[in-house]
Design a protein around this motif. Structure first.
Motif, PDB file in Angstrom:
ATOM      1  N   MET A 193      -8.129  11.447  -1.234  1.00 15.13           N
ATOM      2  CA  MET A 193      -7.191  10.493  -1.824  1.00 15.13           C
ATOM      3  C   MET A 193      -5.914  10.461  -0.984  1.00 15.13           C
ATOM      4  N   ASP A 194      -5.431   9.271  -0.674  1.00  9.46           N
ATOM      5  CA  ASP A 194      -4.186   9.104   0.059  1.00  9.46           C
ATOM      6  C   ASP A 194      -3.086   8.795  -0.948  1.00  9.46           C
ATOM      7  N   SER A 195      -2.348   9.814  -1.349  1.00 10.41           N
ATOM      8  CA  SER A 195      -1.336   9.636  -2.397  1.00 10.41           C
ATOM      9  C   SER A 195      -0.210   8.715  -1.934  1.00 10.41           C
ATOM     10  N   GLU A 196       0.146   8.790  -0.646  1.00  7.79           N
ATOM     11  CA  GLU A 196       1.216   7.932  -0.131  1.00  7.79           C
ATOM     12  C   GLU A 196       0.844   6.459  -0.270  1.00  7.79           C
ATOM     13  N   ALA A 197      -0.393   6.117   0.120  1.00  3.95           N
ATOM     14  CA  ALA A 197      -0.841   4.726   0.029  1.00  3.95           C
ATOM     15  C   ALA A 197      -0.920   4.274  -1.419  1.00  3.95           C
ATOM     16  N   LEU A 198      -1.374   5.162  -2.301  1.00  2.00           N
ATOM     17  CA  LEU A 198      -1.513   4.811  -3.710  1.00  2.00           C
ATOM     18  C   LEU A 198      -0.154   4.528  -4.347  1.00  2.00           C
ATOM     19  N   VAL A 199       0.820   5.361  -4.028  1.00  2.51           N
ATOM     20  CA  VAL A 199       2.171   5.141  -4.550  1.00  2.51           C
ATOM     21  C   VAL A 199       2.737   3.832  -4.020  1.00  2.51           C
TER      22      VAL A 199
END
Length: 315
Positions: free
Chosen positions: A1-7
């Motif tokens: 999971m890419d948390s930066e992209a999701l945010v």
């Protein structure tokens, strides 16, 4: 999971600030900043962010790079069409399983590789590529060949056929050999990064991919280290190598494809890499080194024997 992209996708959907998003999620703005820097988030929070961004189970980084959910779907259709067409042209005798995309990783990995090569992904999906992929004719295929993005993607997938064929023929069985105990070692990187290695073997315009040289150098360096690690483990365990594993790094995709095809047809069944013969020779020499002194002592010649090295030379 890419948390930066999701945010970032959630922020885009809200058209608000990190403080607005923090309020909606009932967390501190500092926590939003940590997620944007890659800090792990709970599955519950991930689902809430996905709901805000309205991306379902899509790869967040892929959607963010594509620019929108709609354009992500178009890129996905293009990549799956090119992957299918590339897989149909494979001649190695091995199924290029990454191109079937059962794990749904191919599209995100393709964007990742292109970006590491320095390729700029268009803000909007190219209109010329918005085709009916169920009805591709010669004219529409020519459009795909003329576009630098679709052309590069297809070349990478074609190269992957040959790279994966060699991997399947000579490396996979070693990586999964329980006797070598390669789990949780550098060998874990070999299969997941094959798309990067395949990309190293294509010809590409450096204006289109300005970081290609650095990308190629780093990928080949990493693979040389990973495969040397496997070779060392195989040597220590006495497991035969049926090919020079480093050919995967340094041979062209065509050469790898031909080697894999020969293996699939049974032409290389009796072939063993010279490292194996050298190992057998070293084992024999060690045995002689241990046994010979005892024999000489038994014969009573251990004190008087002198080696005449001139008789060991040929010619």
């Amino acid at each position: 999971m890419d948390s930066e992209a999701l945010v970032q996708l959630a922020l885009n959907a809200l058209s608000g600030t990190q403080k607005d998003l923090a309020t909606k999620l009932n967390v501190s703005p500092a926590q939003i900043s940590k997620w944007k820097k890659g800090e792990h988030m709970s599955q519950e929070m991930e689902q809430r962010l996905r709901a805000i961004a309205n991306i379902g189970d899509q790869d967040a980084a892929f959607v963010l790079t594509a620019g929108s959910l709609e354009d992500a779907a178009k890129w996905e259709r293009l990549m799956h069409y090119l992957a299918e067409r590339a897989a149909e042209s494979a001649e190695t005798g091995y199924n290029t399983s990454p191109l079937t995309d059962e794990m749904e990783l191919l599209c995100g990995e393709t964007f990742r590789v292109l970006k590491e090569m320095g390729v700029s992904i268009p803000d909007k999906f190219p209109r010329a590529l918005d085709l009916d992929y169920d009805d591709i004719n010669d004219e529409s295929w020519e459009l795909l060949e003329q576009d630098p993005h679709s052309d590069a993607i297809y070349k990478i997938y074609k190269s992957l056929n040959d790279v994966y064929g060699f991997y399947a023929a000579y490396v996979s069985e070693l990586v999964h050999d329980d006797d070598l105990d390669l789990s949780n070692t550098p060998a874990d990187n070999i299969e997941p990064c094959l798309l990067s290695l395949a990309a190293c073997k294509i010809e590409v315009n450096t204006q289109f991919a300005p970081r290609f040289a650095q990308f190629k150098y780093q990928v080949k360096k990493d693979y040389a280290e990973w495969l040397t690690f496997v070779k060392d483990r195989a040597f220590r365990a006495g497991v035969p190598l049926r090919a020079e594993l480093l050919d995967l790094v340094y041979d062209s995709s065509d050469a790898l494809g031909h080697t894999a095809e020969a293996e699939s047809l049974g032409f290389n069944k009796s072939q063993l890499h010279p490292d194996i013969y050298m190992n057998e020779l070293l084992v024999g020499m060690r045995m002689i080194h241990q046994v010979l002194p005892a024999i000489m002592k038994k014969l009573g010649i251990d004190q008087e024997f002198e080696l005449d090295e001139s008789k060991l030379r040929i010619g």
